[in-house]
Scaffold this motif. Structure first.
Motif, PDB file in Angstrom:
ATOM      1  N   PHE A 156      17.725   2.673   7.351  1.00  0.00           N
ATOM      2  CA  PHE A 156      17.411   2.691   8.769  1.00  0.00           C
ATOM      3  C   PHE A 156      17.052   1.323   9.320  1.00  0.00           C
ATOM      4  O   PHE A 156      16.743   0.390   8.583  1.00  0.00           O
ATOM      5  N   SER A 198       0.863  -1.196   0.000  1.00  0.00           N
ATOM      6  CA  SER A 198       0.000   0.000   0.000  1.00  0.00           C
ATOM      7  C   SER A 198       0.891   1.235   0.000  1.00  0.00           C
ATOM      8  O   SER A 198       1.073   1.877  -1.015  1.00  0.00           O
ATOM      9  N   SER A 254       1.529   9.767  12.255  1.00  0.00           N
ATOM     10  CA  SER A 254       1.963  11.137  11.961  1.00  0.00           C
ATOM     11  C   SER A 254       2.627  11.312  10.608  1.00  0.00           C
ATOM     12  O   SER A 254       2.781  12.430  10.153  1.00  0.00           O
ATOM     13  N   SER A 278      -7.287   1.022   0.559  1.00  0.00           N
ATOM     14  CA  SER A 278      -6.005   0.715   1.211  1.00  0.00           C
ATOM     15  C   SER A 278      -4.807   1.437   0.617  1.00  0.00           C
ATOM     16  O   SER A 278      -3.843   1.723   1.312  1.00  0.00           O
ATOM     17  N   GLY A 292      -2.623  -7.389   7.741  1.00  0.00           N
ATOM     18  CA  GLY A 292      -3.505  -7.860   6.673  1.00  0.00           C
ATOM     19  C   GLY A 292      -2.875  -8.955   5.838  1.00  0.00           C
ATOM     20  O   GLY A 292      -3.553  -9.862   5.334  1.00  0.00           O
ATOM     21  N   VAL A 306       2.611   7.286   4.938  1.00  0.00           N
ATOM     22  CA  VAL A 306       2.297   5.909   5.359  1.00  0.00           C
ATOM     23  C   VAL A 306       1.010   5.466   4.669  1.00  0.00           C
ATOM     24  O   VAL A 306       0.070   6.244   4.520  1.00  0.00           O
ATOM     25  N   GLY A 307       0.966   4.219   4.222  1.00  0.00           N
ATOM     26  CA  GLY A 307      -0.211   3.698   3.534  1.00  0.00           C
ATOM     27  C   GLY A 307      -1.273   3.202   4.511  1.00  0.00           C
ATOM     28  O   GLY A 307      -0.961   2.658   5.570  1.00  0.00           O
ATOM     29  N   VAL A 308      -2.530   3.383   4.122  1.00  0.00           N
ATOM     30  CA  VAL A 308      -3.653   2.925   4.942  1.00  0.00           C
ATOM     31  C   VAL A 308      -3.639   1.396   5.100  1.00  0.00           C
ATOM     32  O   VAL A 308      -3.901   0.865   6.175  1.00  0.00           O
TER      33      VAL A 308
HETATM   34  P1  FDA Z   1       3.460  -1.517   3.285  1.00  0.00           P
HETATM   35  O1  FDA Z   1       2.781  -1.287   1.995  1.00  0.00           O
HETATM   36  O2  FDA Z   1       4.930  -1.698   3.278  1.00  0.00           O
HETATM   37  O3  FDA Z   1       2.747  -2.718   4.036  1.00  0.00           O
HETATM   38  C1  FDA Z   1       3.098  -3.153   5.330  1.00  0.00           C
HETATM   39  C2  FDA Z   1       2.606  -4.589   5.547  1.00  0.00           C
HETATM   40  O4  FDA Z   1       1.190  -4.651   5.370  1.00  0.00           O
HETATM   41  C3  FDA Z   1       3.174  -5.587   4.540  1.00  0.00           C
HETATM   42  O5  FDA Z   1       3.240  -6.854   5.143  1.00  0.00           O
HETATM   43  C4  FDA Z   1       2.131  -5.594   3.451  1.00  0.00           C
HETATM   44  O6  FDA Z   1       2.133  -6.755   2.647  1.00  0.00           O
HETATM   45  C5  FDA Z   1       0.852  -5.481   4.255  1.00  0.00           C
HETATM   46  N1  FDA Z   1      -0.205  -4.804   3.493  1.00  0.00           N
HETATM   47  C6  FDA Z   1      -0.141  -3.571   2.938  1.00  0.00           C
HETATM   48  N2  FDA Z   1      -1.299  -3.288   2.340  1.00  0.00           N
HETATM   49  C7  FDA Z   1      -2.116  -4.339   2.509  1.00  0.00           C
HETATM   50  C8  FDA Z   1      -3.444  -4.638   2.101  1.00  0.00           C
HETATM   51  N3  FDA Z   1      -4.157  -3.754   1.412  1.00  0.00           N
HETATM   52  N4  FDA Z   1      -3.980  -5.841   2.418  1.00  0.00           N
HETATM   53  C9  FDA Z   1      -3.249  -6.738   3.129  1.00  0.00           C
HETATM   54  N5  FDA Z   1      -1.987  -6.513   3.542  1.00  0.00           N
HETATM   55  C10 FDA Z   1      -1.416  -5.325   3.235  1.00  0.00           C
HETATM   56  N6  FDA Z   1       3.146   3.642  12.594  1.00  0.00           N
HETATM   57  C11 FDA Z   1       2.305   4.163  13.510  1.00  0.00           C
HETATM   58  O7  FDA Z   1       1.490   3.439  14.087  1.00  0.00           O
HETATM   59  N7  FDA Z   1       2.319   5.502  13.789  1.00  0.00           N
HETATM   60  C12 FDA Z   1       3.167   6.352  13.164  1.00  0.00           C
HETATM   61  O8  FDA Z   1       3.141   7.557  13.447  1.00  0.00           O
HETATM   62  C13 FDA Z   1       4.053   5.823  12.187  1.00  0.00           C
HETATM   63  N8  FDA Z   1       4.938   6.631  11.531  1.00  0.00           N
HETATM   64  C14 FDA Z   1       5.774   6.099  10.571  1.00  0.00           C
HETATM   65  C15 FDA Z   1       6.670   6.930   9.883  1.00  0.00           C
HETATM   66  C16 FDA Z   1       7.513   6.410   8.904  1.00  0.00           C
HETATM   67  C17 FDA Z   1       8.450   7.333   8.168  1.00  0.00           C
HETATM   68  C18 FDA Z   1       7.488   5.018   8.619  1.00  0.00           C
HETATM   69  C19 FDA Z   1       8.399   4.434   7.576  1.00  0.00           C
HETATM   70  C20 FDA Z   1       6.603   4.193   9.304  1.00  0.00           C
HETATM   71  C21 FDA Z   1       5.749   4.717  10.280  1.00  0.00           C
HETATM   72  N9  FDA Z   1       4.865   3.896  10.986  1.00  0.00           N
HETATM   73  C22 FDA Z   1       4.017   4.448  11.919  1.00  0.00           C
HETATM   74  C23 FDA Z   1       4.829   2.456  10.734  1.00  0.00           C
HETATM   75  C24 FDA Z   1       3.714   2.113   9.760  1.00  0.00           C
HETATM   76  O9  FDA Z   1       2.473   2.137  10.432  1.00  0.00           O
HETATM   77  C25 FDA Z   1       3.927   0.708   9.189  1.00  0.00           C
HETATM   78  O10 FDA Z   1       5.149   0.637   8.523  1.00  0.00           O
HETATM   79  C26 FDA Z   1       2.784   0.327   8.250  1.00  0.00           C
HETATM   80  O11 FDA Z   1       2.685  -1.065   8.164  1.00  0.00           O
HETATM   81  C27 FDA Z   1       2.983   0.918   6.881  1.00  0.00           C
HETATM   82  O12 FDA Z   1       1.892   0.704   6.054  1.00  0.00           O
HETATM   83  P2  FDA Z   1       2.123   0.801   4.462  1.00  0.00           P
HETATM   84  O13 FDA Z   1       0.853   0.473   3.801  1.00  0.00           O
HETATM   85  O14 FDA Z   1       2.778   2.091   4.147  1.00  0.00           O
HETATM   86  O15 FDA Z   1       3.228  -0.311   4.295  1.00  0.00           O
END
Ligand code: FDA
Length: 506
Positions: A347, A83, A148, A124, A208, A152-154
């Motif tokens: 990081f 996401s 914050s 998502s 998920g 970050v993806g939903v």
């Molecule tokens: P990404 O796409 O990398 O997915 C993460 C995981 O979820 C993977 O295993 C992926 O396969 C799975 N996934 C993604 N989309 C899916 C879908 N639609 N269905 C099923 N599985 C799915 N956290 C927090 O709680 N508070 C905060 O303030 C922050 N701040 C923050 C800042 C920065 C700079 C970073 C890099 C990270 C954070 N985080 C955070 C952590 C963040 O909540 C965590 O990394 C999330 O999993 C990111 O979601 P993404 O969709 O961006 O990740």
């Protein structure tokens, strides 16, 4: 190779449909690398030797995801769903063991906010920034309790918990989910009603990726006052930061739930003739109300902080989102829509939960340790408030009552060559903290993914093996997650290095 995959995939597409065709990329495609790298947040995973997807599918419609699932099953390929791409260990776009297909939800970003019913549907692939922006577009007195960082993806965030500056009042993002749409391993689209309460429970904090592809979430939006107050007080050790942090440990979690006061610890170099390195603690707060209401609260419970009107700024809730994301509060909200323009670095992060204040000597040792590596920062997030009122079993996220704060350790550096050295220092810091943090299990936050905690060796990892990391993230909820996983995806199609394992006998 996987000759035939692309034919399989196109056989599911219907050119007459009223939505664009999906993007389908092979390793030879011109756009492949740019698409892969678009949302890679941790530069460690740009390394060319890291495994790459056989194919990238960028769906515009849920039927495109169904097609990718069917064909990946047929060709025995793993799938990774991305996401926002912020996974700390890159699990959304790297597989350490098996050939895989990347399904990137970057084009599934629709958001509809319904102020009257205080709810919203969010796809998502949208980012937190896009969601906050859409809420603010409709009303300045509604918000949502999530993280914050706007890029970050939903999808990953909601399914792993998701906390931010108003979580002491409203709980996690996952606590505010009221419906969801998921595509399961059979390619079926399910909503809360058709997936049942077990699966609906699992995807609100259990991650998920073990259960399917979550397409969209229905959430409660929450009401916020028209004026909120942000304050900032930085202090070095020489200025008394040590005493303040000692006090903060005792009161941060007891403050009114409208007040979020976190402590960020870092290493700074003081200016002037005798410049030297020292530890600085920055107390940053968000209060859901005006300065005149906040001052007596903090002057009463934390007079040592010496908070004054000059340390505080009043603003709207959406401006506080800009503030905590590091943007100017008077700039355009458009910066929240820029999902790719975040600073990126190498990081490594880790997390800990603290259940009783760390002793003076423990903190002094910590400050000494931190001075060994100026790239480190620690974010101490106060718990309590609403987080203590929600039962440990309500969602898979188990870190509720009894936790006074969480620590996130973040270490970042600039070049590939440093990676090993930096990561090994990070492990020494984590080892140092052992006596001071939660034990049996030493708890960790799923959204701060950490493969040091343990990994599945292959698709048939046992319950015992997976418990090593599973109990840290989920405590007693791990068992129920295994039961839900076993019932909904018995062939373990949705798997990764830290996916919930199948167990046949429970
Ligand atoms: P990404 O796409 O990398 O997915 C993460 C995981 O979820 C993977 O295993 C992926 O396969 C799975 N996934 C993604 N989309 C899916 C879908 N639609 N269905 C099923 N599985 C799915 N956290 C927090 O709680 N508070 C905060 O303030 C922050 N701040 C923050 C800042 C920065 C700079 C970073 C890099 C990270 C954070 N985080 C955070 C952590 C963040 O909540 C965590 O990394 C999330 O999993 C990111 O979601 P993404 O969709 O961006 O990740």
């Amino acid at each position: 190779g996987y000759y035939g995959y692309s034919q399989c995939f196109s056989s599911y597409l219907h050119p007459s449909k009223p939505f664009p065709s999906p993007v389908f990329l092979t390793k030879d495609s011109h756009a492949y690398l740019a698409a892969l790298r678009s949302s890679i947040h941790n530069l460690k995973f740009l390394n060319t030797s890291i495994s790459k997807p056989e194919f990238i599918v960028i769906p515009f419609h849920e039927s495109h995801i169904q097609a990718a699932i069917s064909c990946s099953k047929k060709f025995h390929l793993e799938v990774r769903v991305r996401s926002g791409g912020h996974d700390y260990e890159g699990l959304s776009y790297v597989s350490y063991t098996e050939p895989f297909v990347l399904i990137d939800l970057v084009n599934l970003t629709s958001i509809s906010v319904d102020i009257e019913n205080q709810s919203a549907w969010v796809q998502s692939g949208a980012t937190l920034g896009e969601f906050y922006y859409k809420i603010a577009e409709k009303s300045k007195i509604y918000g949502f309790p999530a993280g914050s960082c706007p890029s970050v993806g939903v999808g990953g965030h909601f399914s792993g918990g998701g906390f931010g500056t108003i979580f002491r009042k409203f709980g996690l993002a996952a606590d505010n989910v009221i419906d969801a749409k998921i595509i399961d391993a059979n390619g079926q689209i399910l909503d809360r009603n058709s997936m049942g309460e077990d699966l609906f429970w699992a995807i609100r904090g259990g991650g998920g990726a073990s259960f399917g592809v979550v397409i969209a979430w229905k959430v409660r939006i929450v009401s916020v006052p028209p004026i909120v107050t942000v304050c900032n007080v930085p202090k070095t050790l020489e200025e008394g930061a040590g005493k303040l942090l000692q006090k903060w440990q005792n009161i941060g979690h007891t403050l009114p739930e409208e007040l979020f006061l976190h402590a960020v610890i870092g290493v700074v170099t003081t200016s002037g003739l005798n410049s030297s390195r020292t530890v600085q603690v920055t107390f940053d707060s968000l209060f859901l109300g005006e300065t005149k209401e906040l001052l007596p609260v903090l002057q009463g419970s934390f007079p040592e902080l010496g908070l004054m009107r000059e340390n505080c700024t009043e603003m709207s809730w959406i401006q506080s989102v800009l503030y905590f994301a590091g943007f100017s509060i008077n700039g355009s909200l458009d910066v929240l829509l820029d999902r790719f323009n975040q600073s990126k670095s190498f990081f490594k992060a880790k997390s800990d939960y603290v259940t009783k204040p760390i002793s003076d000597s423990g903190l002094e040792g910590l400050y000494k340790k931190l001075l060994e590596d100026e790239n480190i920062s620690l974010i101490l997030t106060p718990y309590g408030g609403k987080m203590s009122e929600i039962a440990d079993t309500e969602t898979p996220f188990p870190h509720r009552k009894g936790n006074i704060y969480k620590i996130q350790y973040i270490l970042s550096w600039d070049s590939e060559e440093e990676t090993e050295k930096q990561q090994s220092w990070m492990r020494s810091l984590y080892a140092y903290m052992t006596p001071y943090v939660s034990k049996s299990p030493r708890a960790a936050y799923l959204n701060y993914r950490d493969l040091d905690l343990g990994v599945n060796k292959d698709g048939n990892t046992s319950y015992a093996q997976a418990s090593v990391w599973g109990l840290k993230y989920f405590k007693n909820n791990f068992k129920r997650l295994v039961r839900v996983k076993t019932a909904t995806d018995p062939s373990n199609f949705f798997r990764n290095e830290q996916s919930i394992p199948i167990f046949k006998f429970i």
